[in-house]
Enzyme design. Structure first.
Site, PDB file in Angstrom:
ATOM      1  N   LYS A  70      48.832  47.179  34.483  1.00 62.13           N
ATOM      2  CA  LYS A  70      48.298  47.620  35.767  1.00 62.13           C
ATOM      3  C   LYS A  70      48.893  48.961  36.109  1.00 62.13           C
ATOM      4  O   LYS A  70      50.236  49.116  35.877  1.00 62.13           O
ATOM      5  CB  LYS A  70      48.450  46.412  36.742  1.00 62.13           C
ATOM      6  CG  LYS A  70      47.807  47.094  38.048  1.00 62.13           C
ATOM      7  CD  LYS A  70      47.953  45.642  39.138  1.00 62.13           C
ATOM      8  CE  LYS A  70      47.311  46.146  40.442  1.00 62.13           C
ATOM      9  NZ  LYS A  70      47.565  44.955  41.583  1.00 62.13           N
TER      10      LYS A  70
ATOM     11  N   SER B 159      43.469  43.480  43.694  1.00 64.06           N
ATOM     12  CA  SER B 159      43.685  44.947  43.340  1.00 64.06           C
ATOM     13  C   SER B 159      43.767  45.181  41.847  1.00 64.06           C
ATOM     14  O   SER B 159      43.690  46.214  41.270  1.00 64.06           O
ATOM     15  CB  SER B 159      44.965  45.470  43.937  1.00 64.06           C
ATOM     16  OG  SER B 159      45.726  44.836  43.482  1.00 64.06           O
TER      17      SER B 159
ATOM     18  N   SER C 235      46.066  39.353  44.279  1.00 63.38           N
ATOM     19  CA  SER C 235      45.736  40.450  43.377  1.00 63.38           C
ATOM     20  C   SER C 235      45.595  40.299  41.813  1.00 63.38           C
ATOM     21  O   SER C 235      44.975  41.024  41.061  1.00 63.38           O
ATOM     22  CB  SER C 235      46.484  41.822  43.768  1.00 63.38           C
ATOM     23  OG  SER C 235      46.060  42.429  44.842  1.00 63.38           O
TER      24      SER C 235
END
Lengths: 479, 468
Positions: free
Chosen positions: B58, B133, B157
């Site tokens: 990420k 996210s 997330s």
């Protein structure tokens, strides 16, 4: 009309730990080129996290113990949020809600009286960086540089109760605090280098009308002298305002060295909201009773204890003991010298007058000589090989160069003249040249002895043994 | 087939081609899916037992030499000078990092629509969001671009995008995985976790990335075993289901049906299921949206245009600060900074922030009491399946979808989302939460569901077919 001054201090102490508060960068950054003692943590790189330096905690506990504080088993770090280019994370890690120590005191001596100044709190925080402005001043600068070397240097902030009632007391407090910091070897305490920084809150009470002025914060006082000067100025400024019925603004003022006045830095309406909240990156600091006791037992003898011991053990006056104890190195040196010479009062006199004068002149706090130097000097005097005057003459050179007194003496060709025949010859010659003086003596003016002694000293450039000269002069005049 | 391979599969096969296959898959599918913000120009090969296995990270986790943008304009060109601890550990074990995945800006969002750059598409239906996210990390795994990925989970997330994309997402106990190098959103809630195609893969990665880190003092030294009990059964285990799940009005009917089926599966596995009440759970979202923005407002203060990242010069220091941050941060990030600045201000600290801390403690105590009596708490991961891109615009509706995931972050306990069927063609996730440090048990329970789920093929989760 009578006025009473009320002063409280906020003092920041840079700790001389090896590494910074929350990262492995070196903490002694004095005179390093800008931005050379930095890392992702102290420059606030995204993703970097603080790690508590445990010796910083120990140092803070030491100071707290020396200031008779309550040390808390639970303390915690918080964030103080504000924007400034020298603050790379946009917040300072400090202890706001749960400081490591509270409720202490420090006794100071003012006019031969002891006064107790209470300490409100003591907490740990990190230092910010430094801005270097291009051009002459911040207002003219087109741009500024940020030096982050200082970011993250550990600080202890000490906040007193408003117990100080004069600029002089404020100064003595900070002086005594510095002595303690140096005893503890936790800070250099150099005000000029910013290792010890003092801000003051000052207000004045008009006792006749029973009104207290607003509190003014004074900053930028970077020496003991300036603490006293700035607060004297500010005290007078507030009294003048009270006298003229003017309002004293609640504001922050800075000591301006060039004008020797304080100038307004910011007013009340510019006060920030720092949005303190618990620092989520650092677990609470838990200090076990054992650890506190361990640190307590490792504490060195503090100045007040040393003074009492010197008075008891060496039978020197309190004044002497206080002067010697002001500086741990000097106190240690004194003790070592007494051990060798066994002359506590004489050594104390010598250090307080001759040595401290030299140190002051050289603007040094280092002692370049060993107790052996003092021992040799004292034995030379005792054996009558040199006079006290000669000892005083050569001492500056001994102190400056670190050479032994005997070496300096022989190099200068100085040796005390104790040769009786030589002294007799000189006196006889002087008597022949000045028969009047001899007669004066015989008619009862015995103080004429001094004249002949002086003649001998003049002739020998002060190197004749004064006691011996005295004896011989008297003997010859009588004869 | 490369796109269906798990880490475990890779260990048992020739790995020489994997990185190239991954890059090829990214080349062909990413114009459609848009998982990646950046793909490594030259993938660094690392030695170790997992050598040659391609993974994605990420874009809020630092990687030395590769951009780390947080999907924000303010860090658009930021290259971190160091690897995050979890990245370093993966590299040490041989994993190859092929790229950095898209996300909601600074991890603030649940759909990846809040990325400053572009929205990632859900591989099951490109009109839908992948969740967030960590939407890019979930989509990259689901679409077979990489074998596994890392995400970060502050309020769900990792779990929610895993649920939306039909893959496994695990949020470990707070303190097990170092946050060093994870660009902070809300430090007391953030935790890095794996997104994988199987529960066992999640355990394998946890074995590598978990552990005390001298660079993160919130990590714990306690050793947790993620793997060795994973194949054992769950007979006689007791699972709790909060009544509050059923009382939640926005709970999607089909999600509710899948959840009921999951509870039946639990019974088939020999476990018992009992409904419980966790009254404080209804305050979890409100509490979360006080604490997380407050910490964020402070964590994001460092992006001021002075040291790195975007800088837009204006007259004076304040002008430069304001312009830089106004342009550099997106609307959602600015909204949360304003929220957090407000709740931390001296006048409102007690009323908001401190109260939220108190509610957080009450919630922790409520949840922990349940977990003292039960082996796990089960809920749907999200009350709804993946929604259409652009269909949710009201921030409050958007925030409320986090209802089932935020409690695990507030309490600091482990939680996993595993795929369990579909609702209107989109994957549904089952969430399993366990006691602090019971990460191994949570994975073991999840593995049992994975083996027994009627939607899985021989214990393997279904994966989408991406039509290019």
């Amino acid at each position: 009309m009578s006025y009473r001054t009320v002063i409280g201090l906020e003092i920041h102490v840079q700790l001389m730990t090896k590494t910074k508060a929350f990262c492995p960068c070196q903490a002694d950054v004095f005179e390093l080129p800008p931005n050379t003692a930095i890392c992702p943590v102290c420059t606030g790189q995204p993703g970097a996290l603080p790690i508590v330096n445990s010796s910083m905690i120990d140092y803070a506990v030491k100071i707290a113990l020396a200031l008779n504080c309550d040390i808390h088993e639970y303390s915690r770090f918080d964030r103080k949020n504000y924007f400034y280019p020298d603050l790379p994370k946009g917040y300072q890690i400090t202890q706001y809600f749960y400081p490591i120590a509270t409720s202490g005191y420090l006794d100071i001596d003012v006019d031969d009286q002891t006064k107790r100044i209470r300490i409100r709190r003591l907490h740990i925080e990190e230092d910010a960086g430094k801005l270097v402005h291009e051009g002459d001043s911040i207002t003219q600068a087109q741009y500024s540089f940020v030096d982050m070397n200082r970011c993250g240097i550990p600080l202890v902030e000490i906040v007193t109760e408003p117990d100080l009632s004069s600029p002089r007391e404020a100064r003595s407090f900070v002086e005594k605090l510095r002595t303690i910091l140096r005893y503890l070897e936790v800070s250099t305490g150099d005000m000029e280098k910013g290792a010890l920084r003092c801000d003051a809150n000052i207000s004045v009470v008009d006792e006749t009308n029973n009104i207290q002025s607003n509190r003014v914060e004074v900053k930028n006082m970077n020496s003991f002298r300036f603490i006293e000067k700035a607060l004297e100025y500010e005290q007078q400024r507030i009294i003048d305002s009270l006298r003229n019925g003017q309002n004293v603004e609640k504001e922050t003022r800075g000591w301006d060295l060039s004008t020797k006045t304080t100038v307004s830095m910011r007013g009340k309406e510019e006060e920030s909201d720092y949005r303190y909240f618990p620092e989520p990156d650092i677990p609470p600091v838990i200090l076990s009773k054992d650890r506190i006791e361990q640190i307590r037992s490792s504490l060195v003898e503090l100045p007040d204890q040393k003074i009492e011991r010197f008075i008891q053990r060496y039978k020197i006056p309190r004044y002497d003991a206080s002067v010697l104890a002001m500086n741990k190195e000097i106190a240690d040196f004194y003790e070592a010298c007494v051990k060798q010479t066994n002359k506590p009062k004489e050594v104390s006199n010598w250090i307080m007058t001759e040595m401290l004068r030299e140190m002051k002149q050289l603007e040094t706090e280092q002692i370049n000589i060993t107790p052996a130097h003092i021992f040799e000097l004292f034995s030379l005097m005792e054996k009558g090989e040199i006079s006290i005057k000669m000892a005083k003459d050569i001492f500056p050179e001994v102190f400056r160069t670190g050479r032994m007194p005997s070496e300096v003496l022989s190099e200068r060709g100085m040796k005390q003249i104790s040769d009786e025949k030589l002294i007799e010859q000189i006196i006889k010659r002087a008597m022949e040249q000045n028969p009047k003086a001899v007669e004066q003596y015989k008619s009862g003016k015995t103080n004429i002895v001094g004249y002949f002694v002086g003649q001998v000293m003049k002739e020998t450039r002060g190197s004749a043994n004064p006691q011996l000269v005295n004896e011989i002069v008297k003997r010859l005049l009588e004869g | 087939m490369f796109e269906k391979m798990t880490v475990e599969d890779c260990l048992n096969s020739n790995r020489e081609e994997l990185i190239e296959q991954s890059l090829e898959r990214i080349r062909s599918t990413d114009p459609l899916i848009k998982s990646f913000i950046s793909v490594a120009e030259k993938v660094q090969i690392n030695d170790g037992p997992y050598k040659g296995i391609p993974i994605a990270i990420k874009d809020n986790i630092t990687t030395k030499g590769l951009k780390t943008t947080c999907a924000s304009k303010i860090l658009e060109n930021y290259i971190a000078p160091y690897d995050a601890t979890c990245v370093k550990r993966l590299k040490d074990y041989g994993f190859a990092i092929v790229g950095k995945t898209n996300m909601d800006e600074f991890a603030m969002g649940s759909s990846t629509e809040r990325s400053a750059f572009f929205t990632t598409r859900n591989p099951w239906n490109i009109d839908c969001v992948p969740g967030g996210s960590s939407g890019g990390s979930a989509a990259a795994v689901a679409s077979g671009q990489v074998i596994a990925s890392l995400g970060s989970d502050t309020g769900g997330s990792v779990r929610q995008p895993a649920s939306f994309c039909g893959v496994v997402g695990f949020k470990p106990t707070y303190g097990l995985v170092s946050r060093y190098g994870l660009i902070a959103f809300a430090s007391s809630l953030d935790q890095v976790g794996p997104i994988t195609k199987s529960v066992k893969d999640a355990a394998l990665i946890m074995e590598i990335i978990a552990g005390k880190d001298p660079f993160d003092s919130t990590t714990v030294s306690r050793k947790v075993d993620f793997l060795s009990q994973i194949e054992e059964g769950v007979e006689k285990m007791k699972f709790a289901v909060p009544e509050e799940v059923y009382e939640y009005e926005q709970l999607d009917n089909e999600v509710a049906e899948r959840f009921e089926e999951a509870l039946k599966t639990a019974e088939k596995l020999g476990a018992s299921v009992k409904r419980v009440r966790i009254p404080s759970m209804k305050y979890a979202v409100a509490t979360y949206y006080v604490i997380a923005p407050a910490e964020a407002s402070s964590n994001l203060a460092r992006y001021d245009g002075v040291k790195y990242g975007l800088r837009i010069e204006e007259t004076g220091l304040k002008g430069t600060y304001m312009k830089t941050r106004n342009v550099g941060f997106g609307e959602e990030v600015r909204r949360r900074i304003v929220l957090g600045t407000f709740t931390l201000s001296a006048a409102y600290y007690e009323a908001y922030f401190n109260k939220a801390l108190k509610v957080r403690r009450i919630l922790s105590s409520d949840v922990n009491q349940i977990l003292d009596r039960f082996d796990a708490i089960l809920t749907p991961t999200s009350p709804v399946p993946a929604f259409k891109i652009g269909s949710v615009s009201d921030p409050l509706t958007y925030y409320l979808m986090d209802i089932f995931t935020v409690p695990a972050n507030l309490v600091g306990i482990p939680a996993i989302s595993i795929p369990f069927g579909f609702a209107r063609g989109m994957p549904v996730g089952l969430q399993i939460m366990g006691k602090r440090f019971d990460d191994g048990k949570v994975l073991r329970i999840a593995r049992n569901f994975e083996k027994r789920s009627p939607y899985n093929d021989n214990g393997r989760i279904p994966l989408p077919v991406v039509r290019i």
